[in-house]
Design a protein around this motif. Structure first.
Motif, PDB file in Angstrom:
ATOM      1  N   PRO A   5       0.664  -1.481  -0.558  1.00 32.69           N
ATOM      2  CA  PRO A   5      -0.044   0.225  -0.305  1.00 32.69           C
ATOM      3  C   PRO A   5       0.811   1.256   0.157  1.00 32.69           C
ATOM      4  O   PRO A   5       2.213   1.445   0.190  1.00 32.69           O
ATOM      5  N   HIS A   6       0.183   2.270  -0.426  1.00 34.58           N
ATOM      6  CA  HIS A   6       1.278   3.811  -0.301  1.00 34.58           C
ATOM      7  C   HIS A   6       0.930   4.261   0.947  1.00 34.58           C
ATOM      8  O   HIS A   6       0.223   3.529   1.351  1.00 34.58           O
ATOM      9  N   CYS A   7       1.899   4.132   1.800  1.00 37.57           N
ATOM     10  CA  CYS A   7       2.082   4.691   2.858  1.00 37.57           C
ATOM     11  C   CYS A   7       3.030   6.554   3.246  1.00 37.57           C
ATOM     12  O   CYS A   7       3.631   7.085   2.290  1.00 37.57           O
ATOM     13  N   ASP A   8       2.470   7.350   3.892  1.00 38.01           N
ATOM     14  CA  ASP A   8       2.435   8.526   4.337  1.00 38.01           C
ATOM     15  C   ASP A   8       3.545   8.584   4.817  1.00 38.01           C
ATOM     16  O   ASP A   8       4.273   9.535   5.635  1.00 38.01           O
ATOM     17  N   THR A   9       3.608   7.522   6.225  1.00 37.54           N
ATOM     18  CA  THR A   9       3.682   7.814   7.922  1.00 37.54           C
ATOM     19  C   THR A   9       5.432   6.216   8.033  1.00 37.54           C
ATOM     20  O   THR A   9       5.849   6.910   8.817  1.00 37.54           O
ATOM     21  N   LEU A  10       5.193   5.925   6.594  1.00 38.14           N
ATOM     22  CA  LEU A  10       6.358   4.332   7.134  1.00 38.14           C
ATOM     23  C   LEU A  10       7.021   4.359   5.131  1.00 38.14           C
ATOM     24  O   LEU A  10       6.963   5.449   4.064  1.00 38.14           O
ATOM     25  N   GLU A  39      -1.634   2.413   8.357  1.00 39.28           N
ATOM     26  CA  GLU A  39      -0.504   2.448   7.787  1.00 39.28           C
ATOM     27  C   GLU A  39      -0.195   0.313   7.619  1.00 39.28           C
ATOM     28  O   GLU A  39       0.006  -0.576   6.546  1.00 39.28           O
ATOM     29  N   LEU A  40       0.605   0.849   9.079  1.00 40.12           N
ATOM     30  CA  LEU A  40       1.348  -0.803   9.714  1.00 40.12           C
ATOM     31  C   LEU A  40      -0.235  -1.839   9.181  1.00 40.12           C
ATOM     32  O   LEU A  40       0.490  -3.267   9.058  1.00 40.12           O
ATOM     33  N   GLU A  45      -1.353  -6.462   6.130  1.00 39.74           N
ATOM     34  CA  GLU A  45      -2.387  -6.943   5.801  1.00 39.74           C
ATOM     35  C   GLU A  45      -1.696  -7.615   4.112  1.00 39.74           C
ATOM     36  O   GLU A  45      -1.635  -8.983   3.699  1.00 39.74           O
ATOM     37  N   SER A  46      -1.353  -6.698   3.851  1.00 38.92           N
ATOM     38  CA  SER A  46      -1.174  -7.164   2.200  1.00 38.92           C
ATOM     39  C   SER A  46      -0.053  -8.414   2.228  1.00 38.92           C
ATOM     40  O   SER A  46       0.372  -8.863   0.878  1.00 38.92           O
ATOM     41  N   VAL A  47       1.387  -8.147   2.837  1.00 41.24           N
ATOM     42  CA  VAL A  47       2.374  -9.418   2.693  1.00 41.24           C
ATOM     43  C   VAL A  47       1.473 -10.986   3.843  1.00 41.24           C
ATOM     44  O   VAL A  47       2.704 -11.312   3.631  1.00 41.24           O
TER      45      VAL A  47
END
Length: 264
Positions: A5-10, A39-40, A45-47
């Motif tokens: 996913p796109h992340c702004d804080t990671l 985001e975490l 979830e994505s992996v």
């Protein structure tokens, strides 16, 4: 390979089967905002079902791991009342549950502030590497609040006796004390952190990915599942593993005196 996913804080960097996840709010010592929690959780979830991702490395930008919860988020929740505080707090607990249950090996590289929520993340890692100069602590009670979602994971990590002392005094301590308590597995000088991480990742790569995922789940289940049922299930998993792709490859590699495919 799953889409991240796109992340702004990671900051995310996938390298040779290892996803490096860097908490990236250095201006606040990587304080855990609700956005970072979401985001975490999305990254995990994505992996979750991606066998190509074998390890997750958590660390912080700017010389600190994580200084705890974001006070600004707490202030924002104040206007919304009791339920907003509850939901904010529980979302972080869900993150800790999901990180602990991740099928990948979770490695935490700890520097600078490891406080509150950062302390909780350290407690759910499979392998924790701390810099000598880390500042660990549970400061919640000094703010008149509770380490509500963190407390059960701290107890599991260091035991009830030490958890009571740490939570009820808000004592600060360094990497050497964290090693003595069993909170971390390695305590290194700042110069040696990356070398230790490289060594740990090399060790992880020697292990079959699916065998590691099932072994981790089995170890976690030992805390809650009845022994007889757990051993029955483990026997079934063992038989399936021996006759499965990884078991066959591991056995052949041993006989042929070569490294198995996952270690090459």
């Amino acid at each position: 390979m799953a889409d991240l996913p796109h992340c702004d804080t990671l900051l995310l960097n996938l390298d040779a089967g290892v996803l490096h996840i860097t908490l990236n709010r250095p201006d606040s010592r990587n304080a855990m905002s609700l956005a970072m929690v979401h985001e975490l959780r999305a990254v995990l979830e994505s992996v979750r079902n991606d066998p190509a991702v074998r390890a997750l490395v958590l660390r912080g930008a700017g010389g600190h791991f994580c200084a705890g919860g974001d006070i600004k988020d707490m202030a924002g929740a104040r206007a919304k009342g009791h339920d907003a505080y509850r939901d904010l707090n529980r979302a972080f607990g869900a993150l800790l549950e999901e990180a602990q249950a991740a099928p990948q090996v979770v490695v935490a590289v700890l520097e600078g502030a490891v406080l509150g929520g950062g302390f909780g993340l350290a407690c759910v890692s499979d392998i924790a590497i701390a810099a000598e100069g880390c500042k660990f602590g549970l400061p919640e009670t000094t703010l008149g609040i509770l380490p509500a979602q963190i407390a059960p994971f701290v107890v599991k990590r260091v035991g009830l006796t030490q958890a009571r002392r740490l939570a009820l005094t808000a004592a600060r301590f360094d990497g050497a004390e964290a090693l003595r308590l069993g909170l971390v597995h390695y305590c290194e000088s700042s110069e040696n952190l990356d070398a230790r991480l490289t060594e740990v990742l090399q060790q992880i790569r020697q292990c079959a990915p699916q065998a590691n995922a099932q072994t981790k789940a089995l170890l976690l289940a030992s805390e809650t599942e009845a022994m007889n049922a757990l051993l029955d299930r483990a026997a079934e998993q063992f038989a399936a593993a021996v006759t499965g792709a990884e078991g066959v490859e591991g056995t052949m590699a041993f006989v042929q005196k070569r490294a198995p495919k996952w270690a090459q």
